[in-house]
Design an enzyme around this catalytic site. Sequence first.
Site, PDB file in Angstrom:
ATOM      1  N   ARG A 225       8.554   0.264   3.294  1.00  0.00           N
ATOM      2  CA  ARG A 225       7.858  -1.079   3.640  1.00  0.00           C
ATOM      3  C   ARG A 225       6.442  -0.578   3.536  1.00  0.00           C
ATOM      4  O   ARG A 225       6.161   0.555   3.950  1.00  0.00           O
ATOM      5  CB  ARG A 225       8.267  -1.648   4.896  1.00  0.00           C
ATOM      6  CG  ARG A 225       9.639  -2.419   4.824  1.00  0.00           C
ATOM      7  CD  ARG A 225       9.838  -3.558   4.101  1.00  0.00           C
ATOM      8  NE  ARG A 225      10.994  -4.355   4.221  1.00  0.00           N
ATOM      9  CZ  ARG A 225      11.994  -4.132   3.520  1.00  0.00           C
ATOM     10  NH1 ARG A 225      11.964  -3.196   2.382  1.00  0.00           N
ATOM     11  NH2 ARG A 225      13.131  -4.832   3.596  1.00  0.00           N
ATOM     12  N   GLU A 253       1.421  -7.519   1.437  1.00  0.00           N
ATOM     13  CA  GLU A 253       2.086  -7.681   0.179  1.00  0.00           C
ATOM     14  C   GLU A 253       2.562  -9.140   0.225  1.00  0.00           C
ATOM     15  O   GLU A 253       2.792  -9.680   1.367  1.00  0.00           O
ATOM     16  CB  GLU A 253       3.722  -6.968   0.408  1.00  0.00           C
ATOM     17  CG  GLU A 253       4.664  -7.199  -0.710  1.00  0.00           C
ATOM     18  CD  GLU A 253       5.866  -6.049  -0.644  1.00  0.00           C
ATOM     19  OE1 GLU A 253       6.833  -6.702  -0.842  1.00  0.00           O
ATOM     20  OE2 GLU A 253       5.417  -5.019  -0.419  1.00  0.00           O
ATOM     21  N   HIS A 272       7.477  -4.507  -5.559  1.00  0.00           N
ATOM     22  CA  HIS A 272       8.972  -4.524  -4.833  1.00  0.00           C
ATOM     23  C   HIS A 272       9.978  -4.851  -5.508  1.00  0.00           C
ATOM     24  O   HIS A 272      10.659  -5.640  -5.237  1.00  0.00           O
ATOM     25  CB  HIS A 272       8.581  -5.283  -3.543  1.00  0.00           C
ATOM     26  CG  HIS A 272       9.372  -5.029  -2.447  1.00  0.00           C
ATOM     27  ND1 HIS A 272       9.062  -5.373  -1.131  1.00  0.00           N
ATOM     28  CD2 HIS A 272      10.330  -4.652  -2.469  1.00  0.00           C
ATOM     29  CE1 HIS A 272       9.919  -5.147  -0.395  1.00  0.00           C
ATOM     30  NE2 HIS A 272      10.858  -4.403  -0.981  1.00  0.00           N
TER      31      HIS A 272
END
Length: 309
Positions: A225, A253, A272
């Site tokens: 993450r 993000e 991602h």
Amino acid sequence: MRIWVPDRELADAVEGVTGIEGVEDVSVRIYDGRSDDRPGDPAEVDLYVPPFVATPRSREIVAEMSNLQVIQLQVAGVDTFLPLVPEGVVLCNARGVHDASTAEWVVGGIIAAQREFPGFRDAQREGRWDWHMTDALTDRTVMIVGYGSVGAAIERRLTPFEAHVIRVARTARDGVHPVSALPGLLPEADVVVLIVPSTTETTGLVDKAFLACMKDNALLVNAARGIVVDTEALLTEVTAGRLRAVLDVTDPEPLPAGHPLWTAPGVFITPHVGGSTPASRRRIVALVRDQVRRFVTGEPLINVIKGDY
């Protein structure tokens, strides 16, 4: 029994469980988690499968599901839903579903960085024959921080490349070092792969001190993450040319246009996509169908979350 899933493919898979002997009165509805259109009363939902990419609506509606018993996620990370789970509701993740795809992304990212594929792509666009020797994965030491099922899948794919692997996890065990050993281990690694879950313990784990322990020209690969890494500290190191990075996740993000990470030297970014492959999708469908079968027949559920993950 009322079940909400986010798309037709999952609905078709789940509706198949109604053919099991003894299973009756199972209603499957589609709620994409984006629109205001609801397929029924949320208060009647027993099992809820949110969309792969969580949305504000897909999270907020949990508060209206007063009869909810199970939330089945399509991802391994539970940080976006864990704070919203009402008392008594079982939260299950998709552990194992994305192992192969994520491991493939990690190894692909390492090879791309070590063999300088992004730079050669730039040279191709310019029509420039930029011959020079590159680094390699072979004979390099790769540290996997967060050695669980995905970490093991990464190691299996690294083995043919004759790389040496150092394993690190929250809990030490045979062949796996504890996180507390990182300061002494980091200087040994040519590549550091992050695959830890998002918890209070891992937030900011890769800070200025962590990065300072890494050897010159080492490669940081983040498949965990974005908040695991201190973005400013990383920018300082890559801008100075001391470290390199391959990032599938960032903080913030999505990474906004104009953010300095986009143009930082030695940084390769993907949006991602580590677990976003047809292979993962097939395994998600199989997992959701099996979990629903377990739920309606009273069998024990799998991938039940206890604690932070």
